[in-house]
Design an enzyme around this catalytic site. Structure first.
Site, PDB file in Angstrom:
ATOM      1  N   GLY A 165     -65.801   0.174  17.626  1.00  0.00           N
ATOM      2  CA  GLY A 165     -64.848   1.011  16.913  1.00  0.00           C
ATOM      3  C   GLY A 165     -63.484   0.369  16.800  1.00  0.00           C
ATOM      4  N   SER A 199     -62.792   9.161  25.382  1.00  0.00           N
ATOM      5  CA  SER A 199     -63.298   9.834  26.577  1.00  0.00           C
ATOM      6  C   SER A 199     -62.159  10.279  27.473  1.00  0.00           C
ATOM      7  CB  SER A 199     -64.239   8.901  27.349  1.00  0.00           C
ATOM      8  OG  SER A 199     -65.348   8.552  26.546  1.00  0.00           O
ATOM      9  N   HIS A 205     -68.313   7.740  19.268  1.00  0.00           N
ATOM     10  CA  HIS A 205     -69.473   6.929  19.636  1.00  0.00           C
ATOM     11  C   HIS A 205     -70.649   7.203  18.703  1.00  0.00           C
ATOM     12  CE1 HIS A 205     -67.490   7.348  23.742  1.00  0.00           C
ATOM     13  NE2 HIS A 205     -67.583   6.035  23.615  1.00  0.00           N
ATOM     14  N   HIS A 262     -68.619  10.962  22.679  1.00  0.00           N
ATOM     15  CA  HIS A 262     -68.019  11.888  21.723  1.00  0.00           C
ATOM     16  C   HIS A 262     -68.439  11.452  20.323  1.00  0.00           C
ATOM     17  CE1 HIS A 262     -65.166   8.632  21.063  1.00  0.00           C
ATOM     18  NE2 HIS A 262     -64.838   8.657  22.337  1.00  0.00           N
ATOM     19  N   MET A 303     -69.316   3.275  27.631  1.00  0.00           N
ATOM     20  CA  MET A 303     -69.153   3.639  29.034  1.00  0.00           C
ATOM     21  C   MET A 303     -69.512   5.115  29.244  1.00  0.00           C
ATOM     22  SD  MET A 303     -66.177   1.371  30.749  1.00  0.00           S
ATOM     23  CE  MET A 303     -64.763   2.317  30.206  1.00  0.00           C
TER      24      MET A 303
END
Length: 283
Positions: free
Chosen positions: A143, A182, A33, A30, A26
């Site tokens: 993740g 996020s 990701h 960071h 989305m």
């Protein structure tokens, strides 16, 4: 790196790539990701990433409008990471006029996040089904930070044969143990410091398990007591569950997923660990 917006462009570019790993996001990327991107690049050779803030997985009063966005920064990071294809769809590209399908995964969506956020996982399962159907990757990379989501997506992929393999990568953490998210951008300085209570609580649970404790309620209580010791922390749930079914465990345990959702100031934060597996990020 090719950046596209439409389904047709995705399919055209996909046809030029070989074995492909896919990382749906989305945005507001960071290093968590980017660790997925690096893993996908290493294992598959080619990587596609989507950036789409999916409206159907946000409930009333949640942070859809204010969800952090920085597409220019995201694209720069992805290009530096060697991504081959980035899909930046608009809502109408994912959910075209007349879209009338919802994907539900029964059982594993009824608890934890599913109980706290009704409809959330229907939104996740539906959008990921669309993304996989368009991108047609060989491997999906997700993740472990969103533990329940990874369980849901493995079930979805297996049941609907949407992708050959789902790889669940370790939770990315900051130096002090905070799981990368996020939504950490919402934390002020004091709340950012308090947010480490999630990883500290899980570390206490791991320490008890490693010392030989196997009673589910004792392990659950050990984690909860650490969180309750911080006045800024508001617990939504503390769970000790079967890592595949997410059914809460009682009595002696062998394999167990410890997870929790805690509100610190504005954001609601998630974290988890598999007690029966090594977790270098928690020590």
């Amino acid at each position: 790196m090719k950046v596209v917006t439409t389904r047709a462009e995705v399919r055209e570019e996909r046809a030029r790539l070989g074995r492909l790993g896919f990382v749906p996001t989305m945005g507001y990327l960071h290093d968590g990701h980017l660790s997925l991107v690096r893993r996908a690049k290493e294992e598959c050779g080619h990587v596609a990433v989507s950036i789409f803030v999916n409206p159907t997985q946000f409930g009333p009063g949640e942070d859809l409008a204010s969800y952090p966005r920085d597409p220019e920064r995201d694209l720069a990071l992805l290009e530096e990471a060697g991504v081959d294809l980035v899909w930046l769809p608009q809502p109408g590209d994912v959910y075209p006029s007349g879209f009338a399908t919802t994907v539900e995964v029964d059982g594993v969506t009824d608890v934890l996040e599913g109980a706290s956020r009704p409809g959330h996982f229907a939104g996740v399962a539906t959008v990921v089904s669309v993304l996989l159907g368009v991108v047609r990757p060989d491997v999906l990379f997700v993740g472990q930070k969103d533990l329940q989501q990874s369980v849901v997506l493995r079930r979805l992929a297996a049941d609907l044969a949407l992708v050959d393999e789902v790889v669940v990568c370790p939770t990315g953490r900051e130096a002090d143990g905070l799981a990368r998210s996020s939504r950490n951008a919402y934390l002020d300085a004091e709340d950012r410091q308090a947010a480490t209570v999630l990883s500290r609580a899980l570390r206490a649970g791991r320490a008890a398990y490693d010392a030989g404790e196997r009673d589910a309620e004792t392990l659950r209580r050990t984690i909860r007591e650490v969180v309750e010791g911080d006045p800024r922390a508001e617990i939504d749930y503390v769970s000790l569950a079967d890592p595949e079914t997410l059914v809460e465990l009682d009595g002696p345990v062998d394999k167990a997923a410890a997870s929790l959702a805690v509100r610190i100031g504005r954001p609601r934060l998630l974290d988890n660990t598999l007690l029966h597996e090594a977790d270098p990020g928690l020590g």
